[in-house]
Design a protein around this motif. Structure first.
Motif, PDB file in Angstrom:
ATOM      1  N   PHE A 147       0.829  -1.203   0.000  1.00 29.94           N
ATOM      2  CA  PHE A 147       0.000   0.000   0.000  1.00 29.94           C
ATOM      3  C   PHE A 147       0.865   1.256   0.000  1.00 29.94           C
ATOM      4  O   PHE A 147       0.560   2.233  -0.685  1.00 29.94           O
ATOM      5  CB  PHE A 147      -0.945  -0.014   1.202  1.00 29.94           C
ATOM      6  CG  PHE A 147      -2.164  -0.880   0.998  1.00 29.94           C
ATOM      7  CD1 PHE A 147      -3.397  -0.319   0.724  1.00 29.94           C
ATOM      8  CD2 PHE A 147      -2.071  -2.262   1.070  1.00 29.94           C
ATOM      9  CE1 PHE A 147      -4.516  -1.108   0.526  1.00 29.94           C
ATOM     10  CE2 PHE A 147      -3.180  -3.061   0.880  1.00 29.94           C
ATOM     11  CZ  PHE A 147      -4.407  -2.485   0.604  1.00 29.94           C
ATOM     12  N   SER A 148       1.975   1.250   0.753  1.00 26.68           N
ATOM     13  CA  SER A 148       2.855   2.415   0.813  1.00 26.68           C
ATOM     14  C   SER A 148       3.493   2.702  -0.536  1.00 26.68           C
ATOM     15  O   SER A 148       3.669   3.862  -0.926  1.00 26.68           O
ATOM     16  CB  SER A 148       3.953   2.209   1.869  1.00 26.68           C
ATOM     17  OG  SER A 148       3.390   2.040   3.152  1.00 26.68           O
ATOM     18  N   SER A 149       3.827   1.638  -1.257  1.00 27.71           N
ATOM     19  CA  SER A 149       4.474   1.818  -2.560  1.00 27.71           C
ATOM     20  C   SER A 149       3.551   2.468  -3.580  1.00 27.71           C
ATOM     21  O   SER A 149       4.023   3.019  -4.580  1.00 27.71           O
ATOM     22  CB  SER A 149       4.960   0.463  -3.097  1.00 27.71           C
ATOM     23  OG  SER A 149       3.850  -0.374  -3.406  1.00 27.71           O
ATOM     24  N   ARG A 150       2.262   2.400  -3.338  1.00 32.00           N
ATOM     25  CA  ARG A 150       1.290   3.045  -4.230  1.00 32.00           C
ATOM     26  C   ARG A 150       0.930   4.455  -3.761  1.00 32.00           C
ATOM     27  O   ARG A 150       0.021   5.065  -4.296  1.00 32.00           O
ATOM     28  CB  ARG A 150       0.025   2.190  -4.320  1.00 32.00           C
ATOM     29  CG  ARG A 150       0.251   0.752  -4.768  1.00 32.00           C
ATOM     30  CD  ARG A 150       0.878   0.660  -6.162  1.00 32.00           C
ATOM     31  NE  ARG A 150       1.160  -0.697  -6.551  1.00 32.00           N
ATOM     32  CZ  ARG A 150       0.362  -1.441  -7.315  1.00 32.00           C
ATOM     33  NH1 ARG A 150      -0.790  -0.945  -7.745  1.00 32.00           N
ATOM     34  NH2 ARG A 150       0.718  -2.671  -7.646  1.00 32.00           N
ATOM     35  N   GLY A 151       1.623   4.934  -2.725  1.00 30.77           N
ATOM     36  CA  GLY A 151       1.405   6.304  -2.277  1.00 30.77           C
ATOM     37  C   GLY A 151       0.401   6.464  -1.166  1.00 30.77           C
ATOM     38  O   GLY A 151       0.021   7.592  -0.821  1.00 30.77           O
ATOM     39  N   PHE A 152      -0.027   5.353  -0.555  1.00 28.44           N
ATOM     40  CA  PHE A 152      -1.025   5.427   0.520  1.00 28.44           C
ATOM     41  C   PHE A 152      -0.337   5.414   1.886  1.00 28.44           C
ATOM     42  O   PHE A 152       0.675   4.729   2.075  1.00 28.44           O
ATOM     43  CB  PHE A 152      -2.018   4.268   0.421  1.00 28.44           C
ATOM     44  CG  PHE A 152      -2.701   4.201  -0.924  1.00 28.44           C
ATOM     45  CD1 PHE A 152      -3.492   5.253  -1.358  1.00 28.44           C
ATOM     46  CD2 PHE A 152      -2.549   3.103  -1.753  1.00 28.44           C
ATOM     47  CE1 PHE A 152      -4.115   5.207  -2.602  1.00 28.44           C
ATOM     48  CE2 PHE A 152      -3.157   3.046  -2.990  1.00 28.44           C
ATOM     49  CZ  PHE A 152      -3.939   4.098  -3.415  1.00 28.44           C
ATOM     50  N   THR A 153      -0.897   6.174   2.830  1.00 23.79           N
ATOM     51  CA  THR A 153      -0.325   6.277   4.173  1.00 23.79           C
ATOM     52  C   THR A 153      -0.987   5.276   5.103  1.00 23.79           C
ATOM     53  O   THR A 153      -2.175   5.392   5.412  1.00 23.79           O
ATOM     54  CB  THR A 153      -0.521   7.699   4.732  1.00 23.79           C
ATOM     55  OG1 THR A 153       0.053   8.637   3.823  1.00 23.79           O
ATOM     56  CG2 THR A 153       0.129   7.838   6.098  1.00 23.79           C
ATOM     57  N   VAL A 154      -0.242   4.271   5.547  1.00 27.76           N
ATOM     58  CA  VAL A 154      -0.774   3.240   6.445  1.00 27.76           C
ATOM     59  C   VAL A 154      -0.661   3.736   7.879  1.00 27.76           C
ATOM     60  O   VAL A 154       0.440   3.931   8.397  1.00 27.76           O
ATOM     61  CB  VAL A 154      -0.036   1.905   6.262  1.00 27.76           C
ATOM     62  CG1 VAL A 154      -0.594   0.858   7.233  1.00 27.76           C
ATOM     63  CG2 VAL A 154      -0.152   1.423   4.824  1.00 27.76           C
ATOM     64  N   LYS A 155      -1.790   3.935   8.531  1.00 27.13           N
ATOM     65  CA  LYS A 155      -1.818   4.424   9.911  1.00 27.13           C
ATOM     66  C   LYS A 155      -1.803   3.280  10.929  1.00 27.13           C
ATOM     67  O   LYS A 155      -1.252   3.416  12.023  1.00 27.13           O
ATOM     68  CB  LYS A 155      -3.075   5.277  10.129  1.00 27.13           C
ATOM     69  CG  LYS A 155      -3.087   6.575   9.355  1.00 27.13           C
ATOM     70  CD  LYS A 155      -2.115   7.569   9.954  1.00 27.13           C
ATOM     71  CE  LYS A 155      -2.247   8.939   9.344  1.00 27.13           C
ATOM     72  NZ  LYS A 155      -1.316   9.920   9.932  1.00 27.13           N
TER      73      LYS A 155
END
Length: 510
Positions: free
Chosen positions: A453-461
């Motif tokens: 998910f991070s590699s696609r630009g999403f911030t994992v909280k």
């Protein structure tokens, strides 16, 4: 008995031990009296529940319960209070735990409770009254008795929201208990909620006592009702999210959030529960499910209406899209959370608009109610029912670009609801920042999913595997908008040679 004194303990004992002699002479039940006779009470009813019916109208001076007879007798502090209570419940019959309760005047003018074991002493009665007041959010008045709290506003939460609940449905249900002045709907903690203001607190008290815990539709849409701390609502717009029934001059506030006087709560995404259309199983004037069965608050229309259900189309018009980023596949994945998408057409000359054809009208209504007003690719999208019955495929002479803007997904393997009785029907939730991940291979660890998910630009909280089943996990992202785009991009993402990630919205938080 006579008018100056009520009855002795002996009469009450005989009422308990034998036939209810107390009721034998209740022929003068239409003559007002401070003493009221309650019948058909639940066998295990508490004194607090009995008092909750009476306290909105005034102070209760004496209470006697006959549990073996499912009856009780109340003595109000004044005849005026008793008359108000009987008159009110004559037009709005009370229920306790879904059981109708009958209230009438007693022929007795007062209760004599000398030596009765089932009476309540004044001190104990006051303590029970205080408990009823506290649980019902009432307050002690000016010393003349217990009166309702000044607020006639109810806070309503709808749990197990399988069918959309509209403002009109709430107004229809609650108006049976009094005049509904204003309604504001919103979503908080992924739950559909509403604030509803009656013309007076007595109506609010009775609606709460009768409707709390009831299902709007059979087996779903359960009402949880509390008194609000607000004394009144300030409605700015009359639309499908809020309504002031006392004012017809308010603007609709197109695409503007409806707010109360206290302002919009933080983190609240106001839902666009459409008021204009219902699934094909719903009555076109009342919005009621034709197939509703006993046990639900909303019952099918009577045959006397002679109104056929409407032919609700299954095609949605989606507008205010970002034409640079939207694609038929993107809309197929997003709207596929709420039904099986058959076709998608992005309009060739107006690419910020698209048509989405669902399998049926119910799925179209669900998708509309959950996605209208959500933010996609930076734009707040608008979802309404289209006048088109189907999405037409391009003609043979259409150009390559026009053909690419229309796709037929009727044979897709990604449909979530093609199996009858699928458990996916029980897991339909509005968009949220928390995603539910499933079909995770045992070889894929937490860090691998976070990195994906991070590699696609999403911030994992936050992230959490399910304890009992590590094939599933919850992942919390920075915002609802980010979660929507992550679902579109990573649903059906291949994790190993034969397993693909499944992504949906969760009602839970981490």
């Amino acid at each position: 008995h006579n008018n100056s004194s009520s009855f002795s303990a002996r009469v009450f004992v005989s009422a308990v031990d034998g036939t209810d002699r107390l009721c034998v002479s209740e022929r003068a039940q239409c003559v007002p009296s401070r003493v009221l006779h309650l019948r058909q009470l639940p066998a295990d009813i508490s004194e607090q529940e009995v008092l909750a019916l009476a306290l909105p109208f005034g102070r209760v001076t004496k209470l006697i319960t006959l549990r073996t007879k499912n009856q009780a007798f109340l003595e109000m502090a004044s005849e005026e209070a008793a008359v108000a209570m009987v008159n009110y419940y004559a037009s709005a019959p009370p229920t306790i735990r879904n059981q109708p309760v009958f209230i009438q005047y007693s022929t007795h003018r007062e209760l004599k409770t000398d030596n009765l074991t089932n009476q309540r002493a004044p001190g104990a009665l006051h303590a029970i009254s205080a408990a009823a007041v506290h649980s019902g959010n009432m307050s002690s008045g000016d010393g003349r008795g217990l009166v309702p709290a000044p607020s006639p506003v109810l806070r309503i939460i709808v749990e197990n929201l399988f069918y959309p609940v509209t403002l009109e449905v709430l107004q229809q249900i609650f108006s049976k208990f009094g005049s509904v002045l204003k309604i504001i709907t919103f979503t908080r903690n992924n739950q559909f909620q509403a604030l509803l203001q009656f013309s007076d607190a007595v109506h609010a008290q009775h609606a709460k006592a009768s409707l709390d815990g009831q299902n709007i539709y059979n087996g779903c849409c359960t009402l949880r009702i509390d008194f609000s701390k607000l004394s009144a609502l300030n409605v700015k717009y009359n639309n499908d999210k809020s309504r002031d029934f006392t004012r017809t001059d308010l603007p609709t506030g197109e695409l503007e959030p409806a707010t109360a006087a206290f302002g919009r709560p933080r983190g609240v995404a106001l839902p666009p529960y459409g008021a204009a259309a219902f699934p094909p199983t719903f009555h076109q004037h009342t919005g009621l499910p034709v197939a509703a069965v006993p046990g639900s608050l909303v019952s099918p229309p009577r045959v006397a209406l002679q109104v056929a259900p409407p032919a609700v189309h299954s095609v949605l018009l989606v507008s205010n899209l970002n034409p640079e980023k939207v694609s038929p596949h993107c809309l197929f994945i997003l709207f596929g959370v709420y039904g099986d998408v058959q076709r998608v057409k992005i309009l060739f000359n107006k690419k910020e608009n698209a048509l989405v054809q669902m399998s049926d009208g119910t799925q179209a209504q669900l998708a509309m109610s959950h996605l209208n007003g959500q933010r996609l690719h930076g734009n707040v999208i608008r979802v309404t029912l289209s006048k088109h019955p189907v999405v037409q495929l391009p003609r043979g002479g259409a150009g390559q670009e026009e053909q690419a803007l229309t796709q037929d997904f009727s044979g897709s393997t990604l449909h979530r609801f093609k199996k009858p009785g699928s458990k996916n029907f029980n897991n339909i939730f509005p968009p949220s920042a928390t995603l539910h991940l499933s079909n995770i291979p045992s070889s894929v660890c937490e860090d691998a999913l976070k990195d994906l998910f991070s590699s696609r630009g999403f911030t994992v909280k936050a992230f959490k595997f399910f304890q009992k089943d590590r094939k599933m996990a919850l992942m919390q992202l920075a915002s609802v908008e980010e979660a929507i785009e992550a679902l579109i991009e990573l649903h059906d993402h291949q994790l190993d040679h034969n397993q693909h990630l499944r992504v949906s919205f969760s009602k839970s938080t981490i």
